[in-house]
Design an enzyme around this catalytic site. Sequence first.
Site, PDB file in Angstrom:
ATOM      1  N   ASN A 158      38.237  21.770  39.848  1.00 32.66           N
ATOM      2  CA  ASN A 158      38.982  22.768  39.509  1.00 32.66           C
ATOM      3  C   ASN A 158      40.004  22.719  40.561  1.00 32.66           C
ATOM      4  O   ASN A 158      39.952  23.167  41.874  1.00 32.66           O
ATOM      5  CB  ASN A 158      37.978  23.981  39.602  1.00 32.66           C
ATOM      6  N   GLU A 218      29.754  28.514  35.714  1.00 33.81           N
ATOM      7  CA  GLU A 218      30.932  27.770  34.792  1.00 33.81           C
ATOM      8  C   GLU A 218      31.083  26.469  35.041  1.00 33.81           C
ATOM      9  O   GLU A 218      31.393  25.509  34.313  1.00 33.81           O
ATOM     10  CB  GLU A 218      32.472  28.284  35.272  1.00 33.81           C
ATOM     11  N   HIS A 256      38.162  33.167  31.068  1.00 34.31           N
ATOM     12  CA  HIS A 256      36.646  33.322  31.368  1.00 34.31           C
ATOM     13  C   HIS A 256      36.024  32.858  30.108  1.00 34.31           C
ATOM     14  O   HIS A 256      34.704  33.050  29.860  1.00 34.31           O
ATOM     15  CB  HIS A 256      36.362  34.452  31.796  1.00 34.31           C
ATOM     16  N   ARG A 311      38.521  21.708  34.809  1.00 28.80           N
ATOM     17  CA  ARG A 311      38.708  23.165  34.314  1.00 28.80           C
ATOM     18  C   ARG A 311      40.138  23.250  34.048  1.00 28.80           C
ATOM     19  O   ARG A 311      40.799  23.065  35.101  1.00 28.80           O
ATOM     20  CB  ARG A 311      38.222  24.167  35.385  1.00 28.80           C
ATOM     21  N   ARG A 315      43.569  42.888  40.801  1.00 23.26           N
ATOM     22  CA  ARG A 315      44.448  42.960  39.921  1.00 23.26           C
ATOM     23  C   ARG A 315      44.168  44.341  39.210  1.00 23.26           C
ATOM     24  O   ARG A 315      43.145  44.783  39.111  1.00 23.26           O
ATOM     25  CB  ARG A 315      44.193  42.022  38.840  1.00 23.26           C
TER      26      ARG A 315
END
Length: 399
Positions: free
Chosen positions: A8, A384, A181, A92, A242
């Site tokens: 990632n 993940e 996601h 990813r 956020r």
Amino acid sequence: MAYVLVLNSGSSSIKFQIVDPTASAADTPFVSGLVEQIGEPSGHIKIKIEGRAVESSMPIRDHRGGLQLAIAMLDANGAGPTQVEIIAVGHRIVHGGQTFSEPVLIDDTVVEQIRDLIPLAPLHNPANIDGIEVARALLPNIPHIGVFDTGFFNHLPANAATYAIDAEVAKEQKIRRYGFHGTSHEFIASQVPDLIGKPLEETNQIVLHLGNGASVSAVRGGQPIDTTMGLTPLEGLVMGTRSGDIDPGVIFHLYRQAGMSIDEIDNLLNRGSGVKGIAGVNDFRELHTMIEEGSAEAKLAYDVYIHRLRRYIGAYMIALGRVDAITFTAGVGENDSQARADALANLEGFGVKLDEAKNAERGDARIISTDDSATKVLVVPTNEELAIAQKSAQIAQGA
Ligand code: ADP
């Protein structure tokens, strides 16, 4: 043992794991590592091999240097790519646009297609491409697979994917709701049917991925029909830092009245908003401590977070018509029993009944609703990296 190296790659960091794709979600990966502060004078590499930590600090010029140093550290500890069997490298990738729904074997054409999508993810996709190029150069004999955060949502129905703006502008600028996601939502949605004893095709479910970033999806028969994130991961729920949904007029106001630049507004809404914007902290453990100590700001941040979450749970109940399962996952979803209870409080009239004792227990994937709850409520840990490893191994073995 056959492993997958999962990468990632961010703008100044590379996170990686070496994962057994047949492991279960709660297992600790064989290796997990982090290369930080790439491009700064104070670079740092932390690696955990079977729970044992090794660390090193040195300036790391770029992604290539970072990955080379990480591989050298793995080699020195008997866990390098020539010492353990790596069958695939799973990357990813944040934005697959409308090009990619499924994981893909990476070749030069795929790299160019990911490059073409940079305008949709100007911070993330370039870093992902850096990671791909460096890893392909260092590990040329292993298949590299791209797994896209948007992939699962690529076929959202038009009514959920379309923004009601000028159609020509939207088409030209590729403005639509992509969702993010996706790897986690798909991973969770695929496990729930077994846990509640229903076939996937007949299961209507709501997945609540509540981490630092957070999103909800409505999934019918394994296919998403709506999700809360949009063109970017800024839309939807209140998150750690956020804002989630706001009136777009706020942006014009900040620009025109407060004289903020577009970059400053971007930073405010992505990194200085959400729970942190209201309460000053983004970790829910700290937030609860502050609430216990009487902080009005922390209480307000929590209340706004829960209110937004319930708004989407309600919306997706209506979108699905019948809901078989509501599943909590990620850092907050897996650990915060208070947030779970508040998110689903007073929904008995809608067939959702949480079992207080089961909700308070800790553990692996489990049902936390009462036996007579028409809608089952679950906690299922997400992973993940494992999901990327599973998909990458599948493609590599078929390749
Ligand atoms: P990311 O989105 O960065 O992958 P995670 O899914 O790991 O994040 O979630 C991280 C968040 O989970 C933390 O910021 C914190 O708010 C929350 N969290 C982690 N552990 C707990 C806990 N025991 N209780 C409440 N919240 C927790």
